[in-house]
Motif scaffolding. Structure first.
Motif, PDB file in Angstrom:
ATOM      1  N   VAL A 264       0.835  -1.206   0.000  1.00 36.97           N
ATOM      2  CA  VAL A 264       0.000   0.000   0.000  1.00 36.97           C
ATOM      3  C   VAL A 264       0.864   1.248   0.000  1.00 36.97           C
ATOM      4  O   VAL A 264       0.591   2.224  -0.725  1.00 36.97           O
ATOM      5  CB  VAL A 264      -0.947   0.000   1.216  1.00 36.97           C
ATOM      6  N   LEU A 265       1.917   1.234   0.816  1.00 34.47           N
ATOM      7  CA  LEU A 265       2.812   2.386   0.886  1.00 34.47           C
ATOM      8  C   LEU A 265       3.431   2.675  -0.469  1.00 34.47           C
ATOM      9  O   LEU A 265       3.509   3.829  -0.907  1.00 34.47           O
ATOM     10  CB  LEU A 265       3.900   2.123   1.922  1.00 34.47           C
ATOM     11  N   SER A 266       3.842   1.629  -1.159  1.00 31.33           N
ATOM     12  CA  SER A 266       4.432   1.796  -2.481  1.00 31.33           C
ATOM     13  C   SER A 266       3.433   2.402  -3.457  1.00 31.33           C
ATOM     14  O   SER A 266       3.771   3.282  -4.248  1.00 31.33           O
ATOM     15  CB  SER A 266       4.920   0.443  -2.996  1.00 31.33           C
ATOM     16  N   ARG A 267       2.191   1.968  -3.387  1.00 29.09           N
ATOM     17  CA  ARG A 267       1.160   2.490  -4.278  1.00 29.09           C
ATOM     18  C   ARG A 267       0.805   3.938  -3.945  1.00 29.09           C
ATOM     19  O   ARG A 267       0.492   4.717  -4.853  1.00 29.09           O
ATOM     20  CB  ARG A 267      -0.096   1.625  -4.187  1.00 29.09           C
ATOM     21  N   SER A 268       0.835   4.295  -2.666  1.00 23.53           N
ATOM     22  CA  SER A 268       0.344   5.601  -2.232  1.00 23.53           C
ATOM     23  C   SER A 268       1.194   6.767  -2.707  1.00 23.53           C
ATOM     24  O   SER A 268       0.710   7.891  -2.806  1.00 23.53           O
ATOM     25  CB  SER A 268       0.263   5.646  -0.699  1.00 23.53           C
ATOM     26  N   GLY A 269       2.481   6.498  -2.961  1.00 22.94           N
ATOM     27  CA  GLY A 269       3.375   7.582  -3.336  1.00 22.94           C
ATOM     28  C   GLY A 269       3.916   8.358  -2.147  1.00 22.94           C
ATOM     29  O   GLY A 269       4.711   9.288  -2.317  1.00 22.94           O
ATOM     30  N   LEU A 270       3.492   7.984  -0.938  1.00 21.16           N
ATOM     31  CA  LEU A 270       4.003   8.649   0.264  1.00 21.16           C
ATOM     32  C   LEU A 270       5.283   7.958   0.727  1.00 21.16           C
ATOM     33  O   LEU A 270       5.532   6.796   0.409  1.00 21.16           O
ATOM     34  CB  LEU A 270       2.964   8.596   1.385  1.00 21.16           C
ATOM     35  N   SER A 271       6.069   8.676   1.504  1.00 23.42           N
ATOM     36  CA  SER A 271       7.248   8.095   2.140  1.00 23.42           C
ATOM     37  C   SER A 271       6.972   7.933   3.622  1.00 23.42           C
ATOM     38  O   SER A 271       6.005   8.493   4.161  1.00 23.42           O
ATOM     39  CB  SER A 271       8.468   8.998   1.940  1.00 23.42           C
ATOM     40  N   LEU A 272       7.819   7.176   4.290  1.00 28.78           N
ATOM     41  CA  LEU A 272       7.647   6.966   5.720  1.00 28.78           C
ATOM     42  C   LEU A 272       7.835   8.246   6.523  1.00 28.78           C
ATOM     43  O   LEU A 272       7.391   8.337   7.668  1.00 28.78           O
ATOM     44  CB  LEU A 272       8.628   5.894   6.213  1.00 28.78           C
ATOM     45  N   LYS A 273       8.465   9.246   5.912  1.00 23.74           N
ATOM     46  CA  LYS A 273       8.675  10.517   6.592  1.00 23.74           C
ATOM     47  C   LYS A 273       7.493  11.467   6.429  1.00 23.74           C
ATOM     48  O   LYS A 273       7.393  12.467   7.129  1.00 23.74           O
ATOM     49  CB  LYS A 273       9.950  11.188   6.078  1.00 23.74           C
ATOM     50  N   ASP A 274       6.595  11.155   5.487  1.00 19.90           N
ATOM     51  CA  ASP A 274       5.424  11.995   5.294  1.00 19.90           C
ATOM     52  C   ASP A 274       4.459  11.839   6.452  1.00 19.90           C
ATOM     53  O   ASP A 274       4.445  10.822   7.148  1.00 19.90           O
ATOM     54  CB  ASP A 274       4.716  11.630   3.986  1.00 19.90           C
ATOM     55  N   GLN A 275       3.622  12.835   6.641  1.00 24.25           N
ATOM     56  CA  GLN A 275       2.649  12.812   7.740  1.00 24.25           C
ATOM     57  C   GLN A 275       1.519  11.842   7.432  1.00 24.25           C
ATOM     58  O   GLN A 275       1.035  11.762   6.305  1.00 24.25           O
ATOM     59  CB  GLN A 275       2.081  14.223   7.933  1.00 24.25           C
ATOM     60  N   LEU A 276       1.117  11.080   8.440  1.00 25.93           N
ATOM     61  CA  LEU A 276      -0.055  10.237   8.308  1.00 25.93           C
ATOM     62  C   LEU A 276      -1.263  11.143   8.112  1.00 25.93           C
ATOM     63  O   LEU A 276      -1.519  12.027   8.937  1.00 25.93           O
ATOM     64  CB  LEU A 276      -0.238   9.387   9.569  1.00 25.93           C
ATOM     65  N   PRO A 277      -2.010  10.971   7.023  1.00 28.50           N
ATOM     66  CA  PRO A 277      -3.164  11.835   6.772  1.00 28.50           C
ATOM     67  C   PRO A 277      -4.110  11.910   7.961  1.00 28.50           C
ATOM     68  O   PRO A 277      -4.526  10.882   8.514  1.00 28.50           O
ATOM     69  CB  PRO A 277      -3.846  11.165   5.566  1.00 28.50           C
ATOM     70  N   GLY A 278      -4.387  13.114   8.401  1.00 29.59           N
ATOM     71  CA  GLY A 278      -5.298  13.326   9.518  1.00 29.59           C
ATOM     72  C   GLY A 278      -4.666  13.289  10.883  1.00 29.59           C
ATOM     73  O   GLY A 278      -5.351  13.509  11.891  1.00 29.59           O
ATOM     74  N   GLU A 279      -3.358  13.015  10.957  1.00 29.50           N
ATOM     75  CA  GLU A 279      -2.686  12.931  12.252  1.00 29.50           C
ATOM     76  C   GLU A 279      -1.377  13.709  12.224  1.00 29.50           C
ATOM     77  O   GLU A 279      -0.756  13.864  11.176  1.00 29.50           O
ATOM     78  CB  GLU A 279      -2.398  11.474  12.625  1.00 29.50           C
ATOM     79  N   ALA A 280      -0.958  14.196  13.382  1.00 28.30           N
ATOM     80  CA  ALA A 280       0.285  14.966  13.489  1.00 28.30           C
ATOM     81  C   ALA A 280       1.441  14.052  13.840  1.00 28.30           C
ATOM     82  O   ALA A 280       2.148  14.258  14.837  1.00 28.30           O
ATOM     83  CB  ALA A 280       0.137  16.070  14.534  1.00 28.30           C
ATOM     84  N   ILE A 281       1.642  13.023  13.032  1.00 26.47           N
ATOM     85  CA  ILE A 281       2.730  12.081  13.267  1.00 26.47           C
ATOM     86  C   ILE A 281       3.179  11.538  11.925  1.00 26.47           C
ATOM     87  O   ILE A 281       2.373  11.410  10.983  1.00 26.47           O
ATOM     88  CB  ILE A 281       2.262  10.929  14.196  1.00 26.47           C
ATOM     89  N   ALA A 282       4.468  11.232  11.805  1.00 26.97           N
ATOM     90  CA  ALA A 282       4.985  10.675  10.558  1.00 26.97           C
ATOM     91  C   ALA A 282       4.416   9.279  10.336  1.00 26.97           C
ATOM     92  O   ALA A 282       4.198   8.514  11.285  1.00 26.97           O
ATOM     93  CB  ALA A 282       6.507  10.619  10.591  1.00 26.97           C
TER      94      ALA A 282
END
Length: 406
Positions: A264-282
């Motif tokens: 899923v992470l690979s498909r999303s285009g996000l990196s592990l350093k990006d913010q979790l959508p809706g939350e103030a955490i990576a």
């Protein structure tokens, strides 16, 4: 099921406790929030701890992914051709179940979350496990301090489902070339996990295997042994229709489903350093949050009476794990909107366009342990306004096998 096997054989032999293919757990194994928060997080995960506290302090909103989801984001409107599954990610739960059936023919007695061995008036209860491909996340984030907590949790959470108090834990750490500083971080997490479960790190094995693992990578496994009096074993035999299902909140994905998470992470285009959508955490920190160790709270609930069965929600989710504790002919009805599904699961489902049934069978969806208790015990657990733990009434036992959502 363990209970019926125990009744028939009196556990005259030790039975194997667990086999997993990466993330897959196989065998071995109206809301009423109580006061308090989960106390198993390191400082790194203080934001997740605060989020868990907020969940415990408010009535659950109608946002549960377990029931019906907005067609705008999830569910039936998902493009089936693009919908990811655990099998797509390389993990076949059905294949694992088939292997368990075949092993059961060779070693009758398996099937519970923990393996029981008779010793005088008690049973030794053992469980073994690893961390699966969550290790990949540790390699990628550089966060190694808590992966040892996950390792301990996967075994001690299994054996406590029988009512056993963990006695000791042993670990196995294998790597291509030993990095002492990195290994120390990992072992520190294992020590932390043992302290949380009130057991002893008795020993272990460190193996250097040149050219077997990639540089900077390692593998982990371990096992725990506990003890319970024979007349105090939690085995599900006396579960009846009308008994109540109590859910204990998870810290997130725990240690199952990461092959699918990484897809899923690979498909999303996000990196592990990006913010979790809706939350103030990576995103990386949310995903690697350590598995909750439920030992102390579960043993506390057991000591007050009325606990009839316990299911550790690992690979297979509610769908496969809850039925393991029921007598033949009984199943579970899970209540809609009875707990808050953490944001990380909402992101996983939306980014992967994953069907509801696949989510329920792969992830814990915010509930890491389910207790089957008498109605009287449920009132005591859920009505304890000064309780130290968060718990939710998430369903009830009904006639008819399997898990239904309503």
């Amino acid at each position: 099921m363990t209970s019926s096997l125990r009744a028939n054989t009196e556990l005259s032999q030790c039975f194997a406790s667990s086999v997993r293919r990466y993330d897959q757990k196989a065998y071995v194994t109206q809301q009423y929030p109580c006061k308090g928060t989960i106390n198993c997080f390191s400082k790194r995960f203080s934001l997740l701890r605060m989020a868990a506290g907020k969940v415990a302090a408010r009535r659950t909103r109608n946002t549960s992914l377990i029931c019906s989801m907005s067609k705008h984001n999830y569910g039936e409107s998902a493009d089936m051709a693009d919908s990811l599954t655990y099998k797509d990610a390389g993990v076949d739960i059905d294949a694992g179940s088939e292997l368990v059936k075949r092993i059961a023919k060779m070693a009758p007695g398996i099937g519970g979350f923990g393996g029981l061995f008779p010793l005088g008036d008690s049973y030794l209860v053992a469980g073994t496990d690893g961390v699966g491909t969550k290790l990949k996340l540790a390699f990628e984030t550089g966060i190694h301090e808590t992966i040892g907590i996950d390792l301990v949790a996967m075994s001690v959470n299994d054996i406590v489902t029988s009512g056993a108090k963990p006695l000791f834990f042993l670990d196995y750490f294998a790597t291509s070339h030993l990095d002492v500083d990195l290994a120390e971080k990992v072992i520190k997490g294992i020590v932390d996990g043992c302290q949380q479960s009130d057991c002893v790190l008795l020993g272990g094995e460190t193996a250097e295997m040149p050219d077997f693992y990639a540089d900077g990578e390692y593998d982990l496994s371990g096992f725990a042994v506990g003890v319970v009096k024979k007349d105090s074993v939690i085995d599900g035999k006396n579960i009846v229709p009308g008994d109540v299902l109590i859910g204990l909140p998870s810290s997130g994905v725990h240690s199952n489903g990461f092959s699918l998470v990484r897809r899923v992470l690979s498909r999303s285009g996000l990196s592990l350093k990006d913010q979790l959508p809706g939350e103030a955490i990576a995103l990386g920190e949310a995903l690697i949050a350590p598995t909750v160790i439920y030992v102390k709270q579960v043993l506390d609930f057991i000591s007050k009476g009325g606990v009839k069965g316990i299911a550790h929600i690992t690979g297979g989710g509610f769908t496969d794990n809850i039925p393991r504790v029921f007598p033949k002919g009984l199943g579970a009805v899970i209540y809609k909107d009875s707990w808050e599904v953490p944001s990380v699961f909402k992101w996983i489902q939306e980014a992967g366009q994953i069907e509801d049934a696949e989510m329920r069978r792969t992830f814990n969806m915010g509930i890491g342990m389910v207790l089957v208790v008498s109605p009287e015990a449920s009132l005591r657990i859920l009505g304890d306004e000064n309780g130290a733990y968060t718990a939710y009434k998430i369903g009830e036992v009904a006639v008819g096998e399997g898990v239904r959502y309503g």
